[in-house]
Write a protein that holds these residues in place. Structure first.
Motif, PDB file in Angstrom:
ATOM      1  N   ASN A 306       0.830  -1.209   0.000  1.00 33.98           N
ATOM      2  CA  ASN A 306       0.000   0.000   0.000  1.00 33.98           C
ATOM      3  C   ASN A 306       0.863   1.257   0.000  1.00 33.98           C
ATOM      4  O   ASN A 306       0.516   2.259  -0.634  1.00 33.98           O
ATOM      5  CB  ASN A 306      -0.902  -0.019   1.236  1.00 33.98           C
ATOM      6  N   TRP A 307       2.022   1.206   0.688  1.00 30.47           N
ATOM      7  CA  TRP A 307       2.936   2.356   0.734  1.00 30.47           C
ATOM      8  C   TRP A 307       3.514   2.637  -0.646  1.00 30.47           C
ATOM      9  O   TRP A 307       3.627   3.794  -1.062  1.00 30.47           O
ATOM     10  CB  TRP A 307       4.052   2.069   1.730  1.00 30.47           C
ATOM     11  N   LYS A 310       0.855   4.170  -2.736  1.00 29.88           N
ATOM     12  CA  LYS A 310       0.639   5.557  -2.314  1.00 29.88           C
ATOM     13  C   LYS A 310       1.718   6.475  -2.862  1.00 29.88           C
ATOM     14  O   LYS A 310       1.460   7.638  -3.201  1.00 29.88           O
ATOM     15  CB  LYS A 310       0.594   5.621  -0.789  1.00 29.88           C
ATOM     16  N   LYS A 311       2.946   5.949  -2.946  1.00 28.22           N
ATOM     17  CA  LYS A 311       4.035   6.756  -3.500  1.00 28.22           C
ATOM     18  C   LYS A 311       3.833   7.015  -4.990  1.00 28.22           C
ATOM     19  O   LYS A 311       4.147   8.094  -5.497  1.00 28.22           O
ATOM     20  CB  LYS A 311       5.375   6.042  -3.281  1.00 28.22           C
ATOM     21  N   ASP A 314      -1.326   8.384  -4.925  1.00 25.34           N
ATOM     22  CA  ASP A 314      -2.002   8.351  -3.621  1.00 25.34           C
ATOM     23  C   ASP A 314      -3.488   8.025  -3.748  1.00 25.34           C
ATOM     24  O   ASP A 314      -4.104   7.503  -2.823  1.00 25.34           O
ATOM     25  CB  ASP A 314      -1.831   9.717  -2.943  1.00 25.34           C
ATOM     26  N   GLU A 315      -4.038   8.291  -4.913  1.00 26.88           N
ATOM     27  CA  GLU A 315      -5.481   8.098  -5.098  1.00 26.88           C
ATOM     28  C   GLU A 315      -5.882   6.628  -5.033  1.00 26.88           C
ATOM     29  O   GLU A 315      -7.000   6.298  -4.646  1.00 26.88           O
ATOM     30  CB  GLU A 315      -5.899   8.689  -6.451  1.00 26.88           C
ATOM     31  N   ALA A 317      -4.353   4.165  -3.241  1.00 31.53           N
ATOM     32  CA  ALA A 317      -4.040   3.465  -1.988  1.00 31.53           C
ATOM     33  C   ALA A 317      -5.332   3.172  -1.241  1.00 31.53           C
ATOM     34  O   ALA A 317      -6.296   3.931  -1.314  1.00 31.53           O
ATOM     35  CB  ALA A 317      -3.111   4.314  -1.136  1.00 31.53           C
TER      36      ALA A 317
END
Length: 319
Positions: A306-307, A310-311, A314-315, A317
């Protein structure tokens, strides 16, 4: 001069009748989670103890009076001769399952969405979804009917073709392919329905505009369907990658008929090891340590995936 305040903060009123009704509705779920999800978590203490059974005493007495072992159970697990094998099988199988578990259902969902006849599409969809409801125990008997050494359908076909019959449950080289095929056979329909539901939610005006612009079917899929599928694909990927240290116990244990010694190197995973260890006389502390480590690794894996998402964006995640 005081600045004009924005929106007035809505004050929470008193406890209402609706709150009581909703709380009563949620009460069974709350009790279920407490009893079956949170109270058993106390058992992770066993992983740090040399659990002993004192005759005539209950579980809590045995747990409290057993000696602490620190990380001794974890060290013993890492020094086990089979740990590397179990970890390799668990991760490699899951990597294949994750990749094929996205590629095949997405492809089939797109193909089904392009079929004009709704009746045919429903028939194909139902046929693919049906294996999802079958238990691995039932499936294992189907597989045995095909792979049995003396009466199996595959061996009968081989004998008809003048080939020597194969002792399928003694030949380890075939089983990675058999296990992957069975996993896809059982799970592809469920994934296809998920992606197909997402495709049916796409506004048809996009396709109509693409047709007016002269876009081919492939371009419609590439520039409309796949971008709309991207969020659900990423979500399914994160959820799948979170279970990369766990395995489908029914697939590996039932389909192989209890993991015979001849198939141990290709079909044993961390979950089957834990099950066999519990059935044997292995100390319960070591099996608990293995299970706890597996759960923690899965948790960190899903957070890491998930990280990364997100990197990148972000939308998409989920946490």
């Amino acid at each position: 001069m005081k600045k004009a305040s924005g929106k007035k903060k809505t004050k929470r009123g008193r406890w209402t009748k609706d709150d009581s009704q909703l709380s009563l509705l949620a009460l069974p779920t709350f009790v279920w989670y407490v009893l079956f999800s949170y109270l058993p978590m106390f058992g992770v203490v066993i992983a740090f103890k040399n659990y002993r059974i004192f005759p005539g005493k209950g579980f809590l007495y045995n747990l409290i009076h057993s000696d602490w072992s620190g990380f001794g159970n974890f060290v013993y697990m890492f020094k086990s001769n089979s740990f590397a094998l179990l970890l390799r099988n668990t991760i490699l199988y899951n990597v294949v399952f994750v990749i094929l578990g996205i590629l095949i259902p997405v492809t089939l969902a797109i193909m089904l969405s392009l079929i004009h006849g709704k009746v045919k599409s429903k028939i194909y969809q139902t046929c693919m979804f049906f294996p999802h409801f079958l238990s691995w125990v039932v499936v294992s008997y189907f597989v045995f009917s095909f792979l049995s050494a003396d009466k199996g359908i595959f061996n009968q076909i081989l004998e008809t073709l003048g080939r020597e019959p194969v002792q399928w449950y003694m030949e380890a080289k075939y089983w990675p392919f058999i296990l992957i095929f069975m996993k896809m056979w059982k799970g592809v329909g469920y994934g296809t329905v998920v992606y197909l539901a997402c495709i049916t939610g796409v506004d048809t005006t996009y396709y109509e505009a693409a047709v007016i612009d002269g876009a081919t079917k492939w371009k419609q899929v590439k520039y409309i369907t796949i971008p709309f599928l991207k969020p659900i694909i990423i979500m399914m990927f994160i959820l799948s990658i979170g279970g990369i240290f766990s395995s489908d116990f029914g697939l590996f244990y039932q389909v192989t008929r209890g993991i015979p010694a001849s198939l141990y190197n290709v079909s044993s995973t961390i979950d089957t090891y834990i099950y066999n260890a519990i059935r044997s006389n292995s100390p319960i502390g070591m099996t608990s340590a293995t299970s706890l480590l597996q759960s923690v690794a899965c948790c960190f894996t899903i957070l890491f995936a998930n990280w990364i998402v997100k990197k990148v964006d972000d939308e998409y995640a989920i946490i």
